[in-house]
Design an enzyme around this catalytic site. Structure first.
Site, PDB file in Angstrom:
ATOM      1  CB  VAL A 114     -11.831   0.291   3.022  1.00 17.02           C
ATOM      2  CG1 VAL A 114     -10.351   0.616   2.910  1.00 17.02           C
ATOM      3  CG2 VAL A 114     -12.106  -0.549   4.240  1.00 17.02           C
ATOM      4  N   GLY A 115     -12.162   3.569   1.761  1.00 18.84           N
ATOM      5  CA  GLY A 115     -11.835   4.261   0.513  1.00 18.84           C
ATOM      6  C   GLY A 115     -10.357   4.003   0.312  1.00 18.84           C
ATOM      7  CB  CYS A 116      -8.523   1.377  -1.516  1.00 20.59           C
ATOM      8  SG  CYS A 116      -9.314  -0.060  -0.828  1.00 20.59           S
ATOM      9  CB  VAL A 117      -4.623   5.261   0.011  1.00 19.33           C
ATOM     10  CG1 VAL A 117      -5.273   6.078   1.094  1.00 19.33           C
ATOM     11  CG2 VAL A 117      -3.895   4.081   0.561  1.00 19.33           C
TER      12      VAL A 117
END
Lengths: 117, 411
Positions: A114-117
């Site tokens: 997960v590339g967090c926004v």
């Protein structure tokens, strides 16, 4: 307590792909979505798709990711592969150049981290 | 007497005690613990380096926001024993609880990266995620004659992931206004593979960097800061030289969580993403930046999550099933410089898309588009934060994201 759905794939387009002669579920970026559809054979093919030839060091990282996902339900971050898996970050960049987190997840048949926004 | 203990009197913790105090009866005591007497309006940090805000404009005493009937205990947390339901403070105070809410947030940790806090720290290497850092950077920028400005993100997740982009846009605007933009070379360095994570917004924001002559360096995972040569060095041995480095250090959750078995490698508490209940303990919740929710670490997420959390908490303590589900809703104003701003609105599943907000078709705010009104919205929000959000008043914004008013476009 609500049931926790660890394999979140809602919203992503799913389709079937044939990898190394097996029909498997993948998302719109080609990441496998079903943990149990993966095998080391498939992993090898996935690796060669992105120009990586698997060695023992590569497998060491991929096996850690697979085991860790089984217990944690999320794809390990680079930090975790280094801290808990004991593989130096520098080595991960040598084994899986440029984008180790994404490449390892792809080969291990796990959701993209997960590339967090 | 049932005891609710809230750890952290920041945005999330303060909102929670304000929401819950009137809803929990006299049989409940509520205690909130924090180590800092001042509440900082963190979105204001971004404006301090450019002189838009003075530090005094974004700081107020914490106790002003804690309602009657809630005990505020000042102290630094040293230990949590989740099996015994106790928390210990540095001065030896032991606090017991029946239910615990962890809202201790995330903090920048420059010491996590080799050389970041070296000789160049606050000489030519700055952060702007603390009041101290953003104030020091304001002093630096005032006299800086130009050179290579590198705006850099160390590792994700970070608080307010759009803030470094906003910093780059505002820096561009600041040097233009001063008439020396051509003396400054701006580079934006990120571990992501684009300007932002989600495709539609990444494309839009990437174009905005290009339009401003800001170079994007993606896929850069920092190993160290070389203080001798003034370069940042990545794990794959790329080197980017700087005269002025504005970095967002690694962000981590609070240290007392280490060894509790509740948190991940960055000390963020593992929670159910829809209810914020700990995955390990049935009487512990984590809300706001302290939780491992796969969305932005931002005040707006804390705000929307707490609307859901409050209802769920009241059901949960009565032994009922929690029926409300948080969807990861977030929205952020994105300053783009020159008196304009953008607004983005999204959740776990839906990326930021163009459209109007909060009223479909009318707005008045335009999503993913630069307008003066969005900029004014961002400035007005400070008033809303102090006067409505922290005191727990209901805002006329739905907690869950809506697709109404959004255009489903391809990246």
């Amino acid at each position: 307590m609500l049931k926790h759905d660890s394999n979140e794939k809602g919203g992503r387009a799913l389709s079937l792909a044939t990898i190394a002669g097996h029909e498997v579920h993948v998302d719109d970026e080609g990441f496998m979505t079903e943990y149990d559809e993966w095998s080391e054979d498939l992993g090898k093919t996935l690796a060669s798709n992105i120009g990586i030839e698997m060695t023992d060091d590569h497998w060491n990282a991929i096996r850690f990711l697979r085991e860790d996902y089984k217990s944690e339900g999320v794809t390990a971050t680079l930090r975790r592969v280094t801290n808990t898996g004991g593989i130096p970050t520098k080595q991960l960049f040598q084994l899986f150049p440029k984008k180790p987190a994404k490449k390892m997840a792809y080969i291990a048949g796990l959701p993209k981290p997960v590339g967090c926004v | 007497m049932k005891k609710l203990l809230v750890l952290g009197a920041g945005t999330a913790g303060t909102m929670i005690v304000n929401k819950l105090r009137p809803r929990l009866g006299d049989e409940w005591s509520i205690t909130i613990v924090d180590q800092e007497p001042e509440h900082h309006y963190q979105p204001g940090y971004l404006f301090v380096p450019f002189g838009t805000y003075q530090p005094s404009q974004i700081v107020k005493p914490k106790k002003k926001f804690i309602p009657k009937g809630v005990d505020l205990v000042m102290g630094s947390l040293t230990r949590l024993d989740a099996d015994q339901n106790v928390v210990e403070l540095a001065d030896g105070t032991v606090l017991e609880y029946d239910y615990l809410v962890i809202a201790t947030g995330a903090t920048p940790r420059p010491e996590e990266t080799e050389g970041m806090k070296g000789d160049q720290w606050q000489e030519n290497v700055f952060d702007f995620y603390t009041l101290e850092g953003s104030s020091a950077l304001a002093d630096k920028l005032r006299d800086w004659s130009g050179g290579r400005l590198v705006v850099h993100i160390s590792e994700l997740p970070i608080k307010c992931p759009v803030a470094p982009l906003e910093f780059a846009f505002l820096a561009d605007s600041y040097f233009r206004d001063r008439g020396n933009r051509e003396a400054v070379e701006i580079t934006y360095v990120t571990p992501l593979d684009a300007a932002f994570t989600k495709p539609v917004a990444a494309k839009r924001l990437g174009t905005m960097l290009e339009d401003r002559g800001i170079t994007l360096e993606p896929d850069f995972y920092i190993e160290s800061v070389d203080n001798e040569t003034r370069e940042i060095v990545s794990y794959d041995e790329r080197r980017i030289p700087f005269d002025l480095l504005v970095t967002v250090p690694v962000n981590m959750g609070a240290d007392f969580l280490v060894g509790t078995g509740l948190a991940n490698d960055l000390n963020y508490v593992s929670v159910d993403h829809e209810t914020c209940l700990s995955k390990k303990k049935d009487n512990i919740f984590a809300v706001g930046d302290a939780a491992d929710l796969p969305t932005s670490k931002a005040g707006s997420v804390a705000h929307f999550a707490i609307e859901i959390f409050t209802e769920n908490f009241l059901q949960h303590v009565e032994g009922q099933e929690m029926t409300h589900r948080f969807d990861g809703h977030a929205n952020c104003f994105v300053e783009s410089g020159g008196g304009k701003g953008m607004l983005i609105d999204f959740n776990y599943e839906t990326q930021p898309l163009p459209g109007k907000y909060p009223i479909p078709g009318l707005g008045p705010f335009k999503l993913l588009e630069e307008t003066e009104l969005n900029h004014l919205g961002k400035l007005m929000f400070k008033w809303v934060y102090w006067n409505a959000l922290l005191p727990g008043r209901d805002l006329p914004l739905p907690a869950l994201m809506s697709m109404a008013g959004k255009e489903d476009v391809e990246a």
